[in-house]
Design an enzyme around this catalytic site. Structure first.
Site, short mmCIF file in Angstrom:
data_model
loop_
_atom_site.label_atom_id
_atom_site.label_comp_id
_atom_site.label_asym_id
_atom_site.label_seq_id
_atom_site.Cartn_x
_atom_site.Cartn_y
_atom_site.Cartn_z
CG HIS A 1 -0.29 0.28 2.51
ND1 HIS A 1 0.50 -0.64 3.15
CD2 HIS A 1 -0.26 1.39 3.28
CE1 HIS A 1 0.97 -0.11 4.26
NE2 HIS A 1 0.53 1.12 4.36
CE LYS B 1 14.19 0.23 5.79
NZ LYS B 1 14.99 -0.98 5.93
CE LYS C 1 7.69 -3.37 14.47
NZ LYS C 1 8.87 -4.26 14.57
CG ASP D 1 2.22 8.83 11.17
OD1 ASP D 1 1.31 8.20 10.60
OD2 ASP D 1 2.03 9.52 12.19
CE LYS E 1 12.01 -8.98 10.72
NZ LYS E 1 11.92 -7.73 11.50
CB SER F 1 15.54 1.98 8.54
OG SER F 1 16.45 1.04 9.03
P1 NAD Z 1 20.69 -9.81 18.12
O1 NAD Z 1 21.03 -11.01 17.33
O2 NAD Z 1 21.58 -8.62 18.03
O3 NAD Z 1 20.56 -10.17 19.67
C1 NAD Z 1 19.79 -11.20 20.19
C2 NAD Z 1 20.36 -11.57 21.55
O4 NAD Z 1 19.49 -12.51 22.19
C3 NAD Z 1 21.74 -12.22 21.46
O5 NAD Z 1 22.60 -11.61 22.40
C4 NAD Z 1 21.45 -13.69 21.81
O6 NAD Z 1 22.56 -14.33 22.44
C5 NAD Z 1 20.28 -13.56 22.76
N1 NAD Z 1 19.49 -14.77 22.86
C6 NAD Z 1 19.25 -15.72 21.92
N2 NAD Z 1 18.45 -16.68 22.40
C7 NAD Z 1 18.17 -16.33 23.67
C8 NAD Z 1 17.41 -16.93 24.70
N3 NAD Z 1 16.74 -18.07 24.50
N4 NAD Z 1 17.34 -16.31 25.90
C9 NAD Z 1 17.99 -15.14 26.12
N5 NAD Z 1 18.74 -14.53 25.19
C10 NAD Z 1 18.82 -15.12 23.97
O7 NAD Z 1 19.17 -9.46 17.71
P2 NAD Z 1 18.46 -8.04 17.80
O8 NAD Z 1 18.64 -7.34 16.52
O9 NAD Z 1 18.81 -7.39 19.08
O10 NAD Z 1 16.92 -8.51 17.82
C11 NAD Z 1 16.29 -8.96 19.01
C12 NAD Z 1 14.78 -8.86 18.84
O11 NAD Z 1 14.43 -7.51 18.53
C13 NAD Z 1 14.20 -9.72 17.71
O12 NAD Z 1 12.91 -10.14 18.09
C14 NAD Z 1 14.06 -8.73 16.57
O13 NAD Z 1 13.07 -9.11 15.64
C15 NAD Z 1 13.66 -7.48 17.34
N6 NAD Z 1 13.93 -6.23 16.60
C16 NAD Z 1 15.18 -5.91 16.18
C17 NAD Z 1 15.39 -4.69 15.52
C18 NAD Z 1 16.76 -4.24 15.09
O14 NAD Z 1 16.88 -3.07 14.65
N7 NAD Z 1 17.80 -5.02 15.23
C19 NAD Z 1 14.31 -3.85 15.27
C20 NAD Z 1 13.03 -4.20 15.74
C21 NAD Z 1 12.86 -5.40 16.41
#
Ligand code: NAD
Length: 469
Positions: free
Chosen positions: A62, A67, A91, A96, A103, A359
């Site tokens: 849309h 992204k 999100k 906005d 994904k 981003s």
């Molecule tokens: P990342 O890979 O940098 O970090 C994830 C961390 O979680 C690692 O340190 C890992 O060791 C730890 N981990 C893995 N399994 C685990 C468990 N069972 N118990 C406890 N810790 C555990 O990932 P991230 O980018 O920080 O993303 C984390 C979450 O945030 C995801 O759900 C992702 O979709 C969400 N997210 C990330 C972003 C981004 O900009 N990176 C944006 C929005 C949402």
């Protein structure tokens, strides 16, 4: 336990019930427009061959481009990427940001691969996306997620640019790149910083805090963080710097607790050096990491993966606020239990939007080919200097030089990014509060308010296009 996509759609349907949109329009908003599944061979360093499975889902066009991040995890599946892509659509609408949701994911545990192997996987994945037109500055723009970072984004940008035959905006094909490759200051910490801004906004609301029987302000709040990766580390660091006490950190394979507070920087340095938090001094170790979520605290921040708070552990969660930094950490059934117990859930589709907000700023920077603040910084400084000197002349007082410098300094790129992020998080929260208030007699949650907000905005886009009335 039902699938991730089903959980997202259940939350969507609940919110849709509060709107008056045409059922066909709701069906279109909910549907995932395209999913590309691919497999390709990887030659490992030892000469053996392995088949790699990967996906990219584009949930909604849309708005263009679509992204969403790319994750490297063994949990990646079509269900997971479709659920995460749908969350991205909602999100972006809530904060906005004019993108549709997408994904991607590669089903690997990155710990089992060398850097060279990861580079080969990333470049081949990008090549497959290019071939099927699932990537491009105006088509679909990936970013990091669980298991990926700016390094993978640099490989993606380089592969795309090398195939794009002089496309002037090629660098805008992916975000969260290293600075030297068209990245933006503030992107690395953006999601964690957004979590911090969001939590600060909620904790500064006297009404919200009094409903929870808590005092306003972040200072002194006891916090447990699950996952000390990109999102969890930065959120914990900003919160600690603001006076909150990090009483627990649950990481892969073990958790740590210290009611007097853990030093986030020290725990992170230990984790990087030893590959685990196990053995960190000045803390009590908890062998079953999930038990860390049940520590006594005010705020629990799941920042690792989905489905961490379930019907099994929800009754024992002690936090009064669950701040969803991860995507989908609370199952629908667990959410009902938490809500019955009066726990406030700050939904992922608002709270972790900081990454996509910044981003968006990076994408704009790439398209305009100029750093934010470059044109106006010196001009602003001159104007502030003249104003200050007029004040000094009329009052007969001279400001100390360091104070004068602080007052007259023009905004840097990072200042502008932080300010845009703070404004976006705060404005979105105010919108959710208005919607929650509008349905106060039905007692809707912030998640339902967030979904209503997203549905209304996406519906408006479709009707503006003249597709639906
Ligand atoms: P990342 O890979 O940098 O970090 C994830 C961390 O979680 C690692 O340190 C890992 O060791 C730890 N981990 C893995 N399994 C685990 C468990 N069972 N118990 C406890 N810790 C555990 O990932 P991230 O980018 O920080 O993303 C984390 C979450 O945030 C995801 O759900 C992702 O979709 C969400 N997210 C990330 C972003 C981004 O900009 N990176 C944006 C929005 C949402």
């Amino acid at each position: 336990m039902s699938g991730f996509l089903e959980q997202v759609n259940t939350a969507f349907d609940r919110a849709a019930g509060f709107t008056k949109h045409d059922p066909t329009l709701l069906e279109q908003i909910k549907a995932c427009n395209a999913v590309y599944y691919m497999s390709f061979p990887l030659k490992r360093d030892d000469g053996s061959i392995e088949v790699i499975h990967a996906w990219r889902a584009e949930h909604s066009q849309h708005k263009s481009p679509t992204k969403g991040g790319i994750r490297y995890s063994m949990g990646v599946s079509d269900d997971e990427v479709m659920a995460l892509a749908a969350l991205m659509t909602y999100k972006c609408a809530i904060v906005d940001v004019p993108f549709g949701g997408a994904k991607g994911g590669v089903r690997i545990d990155r710990r089992n691969y060398s850097e060279g192997e990861l580079e080969r996987v990333t470049r081949r994945y990008t090549y497959e996306l290019v071939r099927k037109r699932f990537i491009g500055p105006g088509i679909d723009v990936p970013a990091p997620d669980y298991g990926t970072s700016s390094k993978e984004m640099a490989w993606i940008a380089d592969t795309y640019a090398s195939l794009s035959d002089g496309e002037i905006d090629a660098l805008a094909c992916v975000t969260a790149k290293p600075l030297a490759q068209g990245g933006i200051r503030g992107r690395t910490e953006a999601t964690g910083l957004g979590v911090f801004y969001g939590l600060r906004e909620v904790c500064n609301s006297a009404a919200e805090m009094s409903r929870l029987g808590m005092s306003p302000g972040l200072e002194g709040k006891r916090i447990v963080v699950q996952g000390l990766g990109n999102v969890g580390y930065h959120a914990a660091k900003f919160l600690q710097d603001a006076g909150a006490i990090i009483v627990g950190i649950a990481e892969y394979r073990a958790a740590l607790s210290n009611p007097a507070g853990l030093d986030v920087e020290a725990v992170n340095a230990w984790r990087i050096e030893h590959g685990t938090v196990i053995g960190f001094p000045d803390a009590t170790g908890i062998p079953n990491t999930l038990d860390g979520l049940e520590l006594d605290c005010d705020i629990l921040i799941p920042a690792a993966l989905e489905h961490q708070i379930t019907v099994e552990n929800a009754p024992r969660i002690k936090a009064k606020i669950v701040a969803e930094a991860a995507n989908g950490p609370t199952t629908a059934a667990a959410e009902t239990i938490l809500e019955e117990r009066g726990v406030l859930i700050l939904p992922d589709i608002w709270l972790n939007a900081g990454g996509v907000i910044v981003s968006y700023f990076e994408w704009l920077k790439n398209l305009s080919h100029v750093r934010f603040g470059r044109m106006e910084k010196r001009y602003e400084e001159g104007a502030y200097r003249r104003m200050l000197s007029a004040i000094e002349k009329s009052t007969g007082t001279k400001f100390p030089e360091d104070e004068a410098r602080a007052i007259t300094e023009g905004a840097s790129e990072q200042d502008l990014v932080y300010s845009g992020l703070e404004e976006s998080m705060s404005a979105a929260y105010q919108q959710l509060c208005v919607i929650r208030e509008r349905h106060v007699e039905r007692g809707i949650s912030l998640r339902t308010a967030a979904f209503i907000n997203a549905i209304d905005k996406v519906a408006r886009s479709y009707s503006d296009m003249g597709i639906f009335p």
